[in-house]
Scaffold this motif. Structure first.
Motif, PDB file in Angstrom:
ATOM      1  N   THR A 125       0.656  -1.223  -0.078  1.00  0.00           N
ATOM      2  CA  THR A 125      -0.004  -0.137  -0.076  1.00  0.00           C
ATOM      3  C   THR A 125       0.966   1.122   0.235  1.00  0.00           C
ATOM      4  O   THR A 125       2.006   1.196   0.387  1.00  0.00           O
ATOM      5  CB  THR A 125      -0.885   0.046   1.356  1.00  0.00           C
ATOM      6  OG1 THR A 125      -0.256   0.069   2.339  1.00  0.00           O
ATOM      7  CG2 THR A 125      -1.754  -1.039   1.522  1.00  0.00           C
ATOM      8  N   LEU A 126       0.379   2.416  -0.191  1.00  0.00           N
ATOM      9  CA  LEU A 126       0.962   3.550  -0.452  1.00  0.00           C
ATOM     10  C   LEU A 126       1.678   3.944   1.266  1.00  0.00           C
ATOM     11  O   LEU A 126       2.764   4.255   1.327  1.00  0.00           O
ATOM     12  CB  LEU A 126       0.177   4.732  -0.808  1.00  0.00           C
ATOM     13  CG  LEU A 126       0.642   6.373  -0.709  1.00  0.00           C
ATOM     14  CD1 LEU A 126       1.919   6.269  -1.625  1.00  0.00           C
ATOM     15  CD2 LEU A 126      -0.309   7.189  -1.246  1.00  0.00           C
ATOM     16  N   GLU A 127       0.855   3.532   2.037  1.00  0.00           N
ATOM     17  CA  GLU A 127       1.331   3.677   3.386  1.00  0.00           C
ATOM     18  C   GLU A 127       2.711   2.816   3.858  1.00  0.00           C
ATOM     19  O   GLU A 127       3.324   3.262   4.631  1.00  0.00           O
ATOM     20  CB  GLU A 127       0.099   3.462   4.497  1.00  0.00           C
ATOM     21  CG  GLU A 127      -1.010   4.331   4.598  1.00  0.00           C
ATOM     22  CD  GLU A 127      -1.836   4.231   3.427  1.00  0.00           C
ATOM     23  OE1 GLU A 127      -2.121   2.952   2.807  1.00  0.00           O
ATOM     24  OE2 GLU A 127      -2.642   5.249   2.842  1.00  0.00           O
ATOM     25  N   ASP A 128       2.643   1.734   3.057  1.00  0.00           N
ATOM     26  CA  ASP A 128       3.692   0.741   3.494  1.00  0.00           C
ATOM     27  C   ASP A 128       5.160   1.534   2.803  1.00  0.00           C
ATOM     28  O   ASP A 128       6.162   1.378   3.159  1.00  0.00           O
ATOM     29  CB  ASP A 128       3.426  -0.575   2.772  1.00  0.00           C
ATOM     30  CG  ASP A 128       2.392  -1.219   3.620  1.00  0.00           C
ATOM     31  OD1 ASP A 128       2.075  -1.040   4.719  1.00  0.00           O
ATOM     32  OD2 ASP A 128       1.827  -2.224   3.024  1.00  0.00           O
ATOM     33  N   TYR A 129       4.881   2.079   1.908  1.00  0.00           N
ATOM     34  CA  TYR A 129       6.013   2.709   0.924  1.00  0.00           C
ATOM     35  C   TYR A 129       6.388   4.078   1.940  1.00  0.00           C
ATOM     36  O   TYR A 129       7.574   4.399   1.596  1.00  0.00           O
ATOM     37  CB  TYR A 129       5.662   3.350  -0.435  1.00  0.00           C
ATOM     38  CG  TYR A 129       5.701   2.304  -1.414  1.00  0.00           C
ATOM     39  CD1 TYR A 129       6.613   1.734  -2.010  1.00  0.00           C
ATOM     40  CD2 TYR A 129       4.227   1.874  -1.746  1.00  0.00           C
ATOM     41  CE1 TYR A 129       6.641   0.684  -3.035  1.00  0.00           C
ATOM     42  CE2 TYR A 129       4.398   0.747  -2.676  1.00  0.00           C
ATOM     43  CZ  TYR A 129       5.429   0.178  -3.363  1.00  0.00           C
ATOM     44  OH  TYR A 129       5.428  -0.912  -4.362  1.00  0.00           O
ATOM     45  N   VAL A 130       5.774   4.731   2.633  1.00  0.00           N
ATOM     46  CA  VAL A 130       6.118   6.148   3.169  1.00  0.00           C
ATOM     47  C   VAL A 130       7.048   5.567   4.267  1.00  0.00           C
ATOM     48  O   VAL A 130       6.341   4.771   5.430  1.00  0.00           O
ATOM     49  CB  VAL A 130       4.825   6.752   3.531  1.00  0.00           C
ATOM     50  CG1 VAL A 130       5.053   7.917   4.271  1.00  0.00           C
ATOM     51  CG2 VAL A 130       4.170   7.138   2.472  1.00  0.00           C
ATOM     52  N   VAL A 131       8.080   6.269   4.589  1.00  0.00           N
ATOM     53  CA  VAL A 131       8.802   6.056   5.696  1.00  0.00           C
ATOM     54  C   VAL A 131       8.525   6.886   6.709  1.00  0.00           C
ATOM     55  O   VAL A 131       8.378   8.204   6.566  1.00  0.00           O
ATOM     56  CB  VAL A 131      10.242   6.316   5.240  1.00  0.00           C
ATOM     57  CG1 VAL A 131      11.360   6.168   6.552  1.00  0.00           C
ATOM     58  CG2 VAL A 131      10.795   5.445   4.194  1.00  0.00           C
ATOM     59  N   LYS A 132       8.070   6.280   7.824  1.00  0.00           N
ATOM     60  CA  LYS A 132       7.638   7.130   9.183  1.00  0.00           C
ATOM     61  C   LYS A 132       8.890   7.516  10.106  1.00  0.00           C
ATOM     62  O   LYS A 132       9.598   6.761  10.312  1.00  0.00           O
ATOM     63  CB  LYS A 132       6.477   6.343  10.007  1.00  0.00           C
ATOM     64  CG  LYS A 132       5.413   6.159   8.859  1.00  0.00           C
ATOM     65  CD  LYS A 132       4.138   5.252   9.768  1.00  0.00           C
ATOM     66  CE  LYS A 132       3.157   4.843   8.973  1.00  0.00           C
ATOM     67  NZ  LYS A 132       3.560   3.949   7.730  1.00  0.00           N
TER      68      LYS A 132
END
Length: 178
Positions: A125-132
């Motif tokens: 998912t897009l959220e998985d791609y984003v580094v937090k």
């Protein structure tokens, strides 16, 4: 990615290790992208010299270009003509022609299996791609990088003290005294 001995004056090469069905990827996995072409003037290529390799490029700019090309293939100069024709057909049909899409989905599924074997987690998912951003481990307040505890309130006093150093005796011997 392989770097030649005279890098950065010559471009690296990039080859996919797994099968990639893409208009700009050769059957052996080599990527055809202008940024990795040697900086020679080749009117036959259809590329401008500014689109080719130059020593200011780096791994980051290469990878950004690759991601961009993967998302928007260059069908006017394909490395894989069959994939290019299929991609154009798919795009013109606005996704109704599923042949290209089905090949890509199969390759993605196979790459996920390979990734799992190698212990790599594939973001879905897009959220998985984003580094937090991780919170700081300690509870210290983050301070301004340039804050060196210099007391700015005393700056005027320091300047007044320094002004006394501006008065000096003229020892030049030229007789001018002011």
């Amino acid at each position: 990615m392989r770097f030649p001995p005279d890098y950065p004056y010559s471009p690296p090469s990039l080859r996919f290790q797994t099968k990639v069905w893409h208009p700009n990827v050769y059957e052996n996995g080599d990527l055809c992208i202008s940024i990795l072409h040697p900086p020679i003037d080749d009117p036959q290529s259809g590329e401008l010299p500014c689109e080719r390799w130059n020593p200011t490029q780096n791994v980051r700019t290469i990878l950004l270009s690759v991601v961009s090309l993967l998302n928007e293939p260059n069908t006017s100069s394909p490395a894989n003509v069959d994939a290019s024709v299929m991609y154009r057909k798919w795009k013109e049909s606005k996704g109704k022609d599923k042949e290209y899409e089905n090949i890509i989905k199969k390759q993605v599924a196979l790459s996920k299996v390979d990734a799992e074997k190698d212990g790599v987690v594939v973001p879905l998912t897009l959220e998985d791609y984003v580094v937090k951003a991780k919170p700081p481990e300690n509870n210290l307040e983050l301070t301004d990088f340039y804050d060196d505890d210099y007391d700015m309130d005393n700056d005027e006093d320091d300047l007044e003290d320094d002004s006394s150093n501006e008065q000096y005796d003229d020892d030049s011997g030229n007789g001018d005294e002011s």
